[in-house]
Design an enzyme around this catalytic site. Structure first.
Site, PDB file in Angstrom:
ATOM      1  N   LYS A   1      55.099  20.920  37.419  1.00 56.08           N
ATOM      2  CA  LYS A   1      55.412  22.081  37.157  1.00 56.08           C
ATOM      3  C   LYS A   1      55.098  23.182  38.328  1.00 56.08           C
ATOM      4  CE  LYS A   1      53.666  23.614  32.935  1.00 56.08           C
ATOM      5  NZ  LYS A   1      52.804  22.651  32.813  1.00 56.08           N
TER       6      LYS A   1
ATOM      7  N   ARG B   1      55.269  29.255  26.085  1.00 52.78           N
ATOM      8  CA  ARG B   1      54.522  27.662  26.043  1.00 52.78           C
ATOM      9  C   ARG B   1      54.711  27.956  24.425  1.00 52.78           C
ATOM     10  NH1 ARG B   1      51.504  26.029  29.685  1.00 52.78           N
ATOM     11  NH2 ARG B   1      49.216  25.228  29.877  1.00 52.78           N
TER      12      ARG B   1
ATOM     13  N   ARG C   1      44.012  14.649  39.445  1.00 52.82           N
ATOM     14  CA  ARG C   1      44.174  15.859  39.867  1.00 52.82           C
ATOM     15  C   ARG C   1      42.742  16.781  40.163  1.00 52.82           C
ATOM     16  NH1 ARG C   1      48.484  19.574  36.601  1.00 52.82           N
ATOM     17  NH2 ARG C   1      47.413  20.436  35.836  1.00 52.82           N
TER      18      ARG C   1
ATOM     19  N   ARG D   1      39.234  20.711  37.358  1.00 54.51           N
ATOM     20  CA  ARG D   1      39.434  21.838  36.492  1.00 54.51           C
ATOM     21  C   ARG D   1      38.380  21.401  35.111  1.00 54.51           C
ATOM     22  NH1 ARG D   1      45.758  23.635  35.888  1.00 54.51           N
ATOM     23  NH2 ARG D   1      44.767  23.335  33.576  1.00 54.51           N
TER      24      ARG D   1
ATOM     25  N   ARG E   1      45.319  19.009  25.484  1.00 57.88           N
ATOM     26  CA  ARG E   1      46.528  19.709  25.447  1.00 57.88           C
ATOM     27  C   ARG E   1      47.271  19.006  25.748  1.00 57.88           C
ATOM     28  NH1 ARG E   1      43.859  19.729  31.303  1.00 57.88           N
ATOM     29  NH2 ARG E   1      46.135  20.362  32.341  1.00 57.88           N
TER      30      ARG E   1
END
Ligand code: ADP
Ligand code: ZN
Length: 213
Positions: free
Chosen positions: A13, A88, A127, A160, A171
């Site tokens: 996204k 969300r 990531r 992160r 998640r």
């Protein structure tokens, strides 16, 4: 353009949003970036959001709607916006609908970016994110030129806090339970564009084709 970007964590996204902003000056509005900024700055909002974020749980709908109500009133939204990571939950989507009606705004459509789970898992563990500007890197496919340093702004590039295996699994289940139902919601509203694509360019092409109609 005024779009909602839907998709699991790691679906791309943010990358798609950044590419779209370059096309027509629309702004990317990422609730995740806003919240991470608040946590880093140690604001009241950051303190309220921190624990849920670290565990990969959702922050409360009230807190998010408060943020978005303010954000959508800002001047830069006049050029269009790309909602990345919001709404969300079904209550957020309903509240957004009411808010936009009140503001006299109309969205173009919601894009659901569909990526296989194996690809998602691989992406999330590799990531890395810039702590300064939010630029996304990948240790395998797109590392910064100097390890751990952002090409764009020179700030540290890190994994992160919610990208541990445990938080990632949480998640993904939060996504499946609370966010995936939004696909049906926007389908019912007659405003869904579904794109099966692992490449951001293919997602951009599908969006452009639909906007051109
Ligand atoms: P992701 O890569 O999982 O899409 P984001 O950067 O969008 O992550 O969000 C990071 C975290 O911020 C989420 O796990 C959640 O705790 C919180 N968050 C972001 N947007 C929302 C939202 N719309 N509603 C509730 N919580 C949110
Ligand atoms: Zn940076």
């Amino acid at each position: 353009m005024k779009l909602i970007l839907l998709g699991a964590p790691g679906a791309g996204k943010g990358t798609v949003a950044k590419l779209l902003t370059k096309m027509d000056g629309s702004v990317q509005i990422s609730t995740g970036d806003i919240l991470r900024g608040a946590v880093a700055a140690g604001t009241e909002l950051g303190k309220k959001a921190q624990a849920a974020m670290k565990a990969g749980d959702l922050v409360s709908d009230d807190l998010i709607m408060g943020i978005m109500e303010e954000r959508l009133k800002e001047d830069d939204c006049k050029a269009g916006y790309l909602l990345d990571g919001f709404p969300r939950t079904i209550p957020q989507a309903e509240a957004l609908k009411v808010l936009l009606e009140k503001m006299g705004e109309k969205l173009d459509f919601a894009v659901s970016i569909e990526v296989p789970t194996e690809v998602i898992l691989d992406r999330l563990t590799t990531r890395r994110t810039c702590t300064g500007c939010g630029e996304i890197y990948n240790v395998k496919s797109n590392p910064p030129k100097v390890e751990g340093v952002c090409d764009k702004c020179g700030e540290p590039v890190v994994q992160r806090e919610d990208e541990t295996e445990e938080a990632i699994n949480n998640r993904l289940s939060v996504y499946n339970e609370q966010t995936a139902p939004l696909i049906g919601f926007y389908e019912n509203e007659g405003m869904l564009l579904k794109v099966d694509a692992t490449s951001s360019d293919a997602v951009i092409d599908a969006i452009q084709a639909k906007l051109g109609k």
